[in-house]
Write a protein that holds these residues in place. Structure first.
Motif, mmCIF file in Angstrom:
data_model
loop_
_atom_site.group_PDB
_atom_site.id
_atom_site.type_symbol
_atom_site.label_atom_id
_atom_site.label_comp_id
_atom_site.label_asym_id
_atom_site.label_seq_id
_atom_site.Cartn_x
_atom_site.Cartn_y
_atom_site.Cartn_z
ATOM 1 N N VAL A 51 28.898 46.240 23.839
ATOM 2 C CA VAL A 51 29.223 44.814 23.781
ATOM 3 C C VAL A 51 30.361 44.507 24.740
ATOM 4 N N MET A 52 30.398 43.277 25.176
ATOM 5 C CA MET A 52 31.538 42.728 25.913
ATOM 6 C C MET A 52 32.140 41.679 24.987
ATOM 7 N N VAL A 53 33.405 41.830 24.617
ATOM 8 C CA VAL A 53 34.003 40.929 23.642
ATOM 9 C C VAL A 53 35.435 40.578 24.053
ATOM 10 N N TYR A 54 35.770 39.312 23.882
ATOM 11 C CA TYR A 54 37.132 38.878 24.188
ATOM 12 C C TYR A 54 38.106 39.374 23.126
ATOM 13 N N VAL A 55 39.361 39.490 23.499
ATOM 14 C CA VAL A 55 40.436 39.808 22.557
ATOM 15 C C VAL A 55 41.134 38.493 22.237
ATOM 16 N N GLY A 56 41.144 38.123 20.961
ATOM 17 C CA GLY A 56 41.619 36.809 20.546
ATOM 18 C C GLY A 56 43.059 36.512 20.940
ATOM 19 N N LEU A 57 43.298 35.235 21.237
ATOM 20 C CA LEU A 57 44.632 34.769 21.615
ATOM 21 C C LEU A 57 45.027 33.605 20.716
ATOM 22 N N ARG A 58 46.218 33.684 20.160
ATOM 23 C CA ARG A 58 46.788 32.631 19.322
ATOM 24 C C ARG A 58 45.798 32.141 18.259
ATOM 25 N N SER A 59 45.349 30.875 18.366
ATOM 26 C CA SER A 59 44.545 30.305 17.280
ATOM 27 C C SER A 59 43.051 30.563 17.429
ATOM 28 N N PHE A 128 30.278 38.318 23.714
ATOM 29 C CA PHE A 128 30.851 37.389 22.740
ATOM 30 C C PHE A 128 31.970 36.601 23.413
ATOM 31 N N VAL A 129 31.819 35.275 23.347
ATOM 32 C CA VAL A 129 32.560 34.356 24.204
ATOM 33 C C VAL A 129 33.458 33.436 23.376
ATOM 34 N N PRO A 130 34.719 33.264 23.778
ATOM 35 C CA PRO A 130 35.589 32.303 23.099
ATOM 36 C C PRO A 130 35.348 30.902 23.625
ATOM 37 N N GLY A 131 35.937 29.910 22.985
ATOM 38 C CA GLY A 131 35.815 28.541 23.472
ATOM 39 C C GLY A 131 36.559 27.580 22.563
ATOM 40 N N LEU A 132 36.709 26.362 23.031
ATOM 41 C CA LEU A 132 37.373 25.326 22.254
ATOM 42 C C LEU A 132 36.388 24.556 21.386
ATOM 43 N N ALA A 133 35.140 24.434 21.859
ATOM 44 C CA ALA A 133 34.115 23.716 21.099
ATOM 45 C C ALA A 133 32.747 24.245 21.499
ATOM 46 N N PHE A 134 31.816 24.183 20.556
ATOM 47 C CA PHE A 134 30.434 24.577 20.796
ATOM 48 C C PHE A 134 29.532 23.572 20.107
ATOM 49 N N ASP A 135 28.270 23.538 20.533
ATOM 50 C CA ASP A 135 27.280 22.777 19.775
ATOM 51 C C ASP A 135 26.100 23.691 19.455
ATOM 52 N N GLN A 136 25.195 23.223 18.608
ATOM 53 C CA GLN A 136 24.103 24.066 18.139
ATOM 54 C C GLN A 136 23.000 24.230 19.181
ATOM 55 N N GLU A 137 23.114 23.541 20.312
ATOM 56 C CA GLU A 137 22.154 23.699 21.403
ATOM 57 C C GLU A 137 22.635 24.734 22.421
ATOM 58 N N GLY A 138 23.730 25.415 22.103
ATOM 59 C CA GLY A 138 24.253 26.430 23.013
ATOM 60 C C GLY A 138 25.302 25.926 23.971
ATOM 61 N N GLY A 139 25.693 24.667 23.845
ATOM 62 C CA GLY A 139 26.740 24.128 24.702
ATOM 63 C C GLY A 139 28.097 24.730 24.361
ATOM 64 N N ARG A 140 28.907 24.956 25.365
ATOM 65 C CA ARG A 140 30.241 25.536 25.178
ATOM 66 C C ARG A 140 31.264 24.771 25.997
ATOM 67 N N LEU A 141 32.393 24.486 25.387
ATOM 68 C CA LEU A 141 33.547 23.937 26.095
ATOM 69 C C LEU A 141 34.586 25.040 26.199
ATOM 70 N N GLY A 142 34.767 25.563 27.411
ATOM 71 C CA GLY A 142 35.762 26.602 27.630
ATOM 72 C C GLY A 142 37.115 25.999 27.962
ATOM 73 N N TYR A 143 37.915 26.766 28.680
ATOM 74 C CA TYR A 143 39.266 26.329 28.989
ATOM 75 C C TYR A 143 39.386 25.743 30.396
#
Length: 212
Positions: A51-59, A128-143
Motif C-alpha cells: 500500500v501507499m499511505v499518507y502519514v496523518g498531519l494535525r486534524s 490511500f489519500v488525504p483531503g479536505l473534502a470528498f463526495d460519493q462520486e469519487g471527487g476529492r478536494l486536496g490542499y
C-alpha cells in the motif's frame, strides 16, 4: 494548469479545514481508529500485499492504526516524501516510525538516510489519500499542491491502462463528505472513500475488479 474552479475550491478549502479542526481531539482519535479498521478489512477483501499511505498531519484522519496493522500483517507500506522541487512526491518503504522525520509542510515523511526508496516501477495495490473534502462520486478536494494528481499520472504511465490502476481511496471523517466537490479535468478521482461509518464506492470502476 489553471483551475476553472479556483474560487469555489478556495472557499470550500477554508470552510472544510475550519470544520475539521473544530472536531474534538478525542472524537478524531475514535473516528480514525474506526476508519482504519474498515480500511484494514478492505485490504483483506482485495488481497493487498503493498500500500501507499499518507502519514496523518494535525486534524487529518490518523492512519497510525492502519500502518501498524499492515506491518503486523506483512503488508508492505510505502509513504510519500515531497521532494525539494515542490512538485514531485516519491514513495519510500517504511518499516518503523523511526524511519520518519519532519519534512515539507510539517508532515512526517520518510527519512532518505534510513528509509529505502521504492523502485521506479513500483505500483502499489492500493493508494490511500488525504483531503479536505470528498463526495460519493469519487471527487476529492486536496490542499491545492497537486501532489496526488501528479502521482496518479505517474502510476498511469506504469500500467497498461487505467483499468489496471491500483485502488484509489480517500480517507476522511464522515463530516468531510459534501454533495459535490468542484473538480477539474486533471483532478484524480477516487474509486472509494472510507470514513468511520462506511466505505463509499464511487462506481468509477467496477468494484469486482478488486475482489480476490
Amino acid at each position: 494548469m489553471m483551475e476553472r474552479n479556483n474560487g469555489e475550491k478556495h472557499e470550500l478549502r477554508i470552510t472544510m479545514k475550519r470544520n475539521r479542526e473544530a472536531i474534538e481531539a478525542v472524537q478524531r482519535i475514535s473516528w480514525s481508529q474506526a476508519a482504519c479498521e474498515r480500511i484494514s478489512n478492505l485490504l483483506v477483501e482485495i488481497g493487498a500485499s503493498s500500500v501507499m499511505v499518507y502519514v496523518g498531519l494535525r486534524s487529518e484522519l490518523d492512519t497510525t492504526a492502519l500502518i501498524e496493522h499492515c506491518w503486523r500483517s506483512g503488508i508492505a507500506v510505502a509513504a510519500p516524501r515531497c521532494e525539494p522541487d515542490g512538485i514531485t512526491m516519491t514513495p519510500y518503504w517504511i518499516r518503523s516510525w523511526d524511519e520518519l522525520m519532519p519534512g515539507a509542510f510539517g508532515i512526517r515523511e520518510p527519512n532518505p538516510a534510513v528509509a529505502v526508496k521504492c523502485e521506479e516501477t513500483f505500483v502499489p495495490d492500493a493508494v490511500f489519500v488525504p483531503g479536505l473534502a470528498f463526495d460519493q462520486e469519487g471527487g476529492r478536494l486536496g490542499y491545492g499542491a497537486g501532489f496526488y494528481d501528479r502521482y496518479y499520472d505517474r502510476l498511469l504511465k506504469l500500467v497498461s491502462s487505467e483499468g489496471d490502476m491500483p485502488l484509489w481511496a480517500g480517507c476522511c471523517y464522515e463530516t468531510q463528505l459534501v454533495s459535490a466537490v468542484p473538480m477539474d479535468s486533471h483532478d484524480a478521482r477516487m474509486d472509494a472513500v472510507v470514513t468511520e461509518q462506511h466505505v463509499y464506492w464511487s462506481g468509477r470502476r467496477s468494484r469486482s475488479r478488486w475482489n480476490r
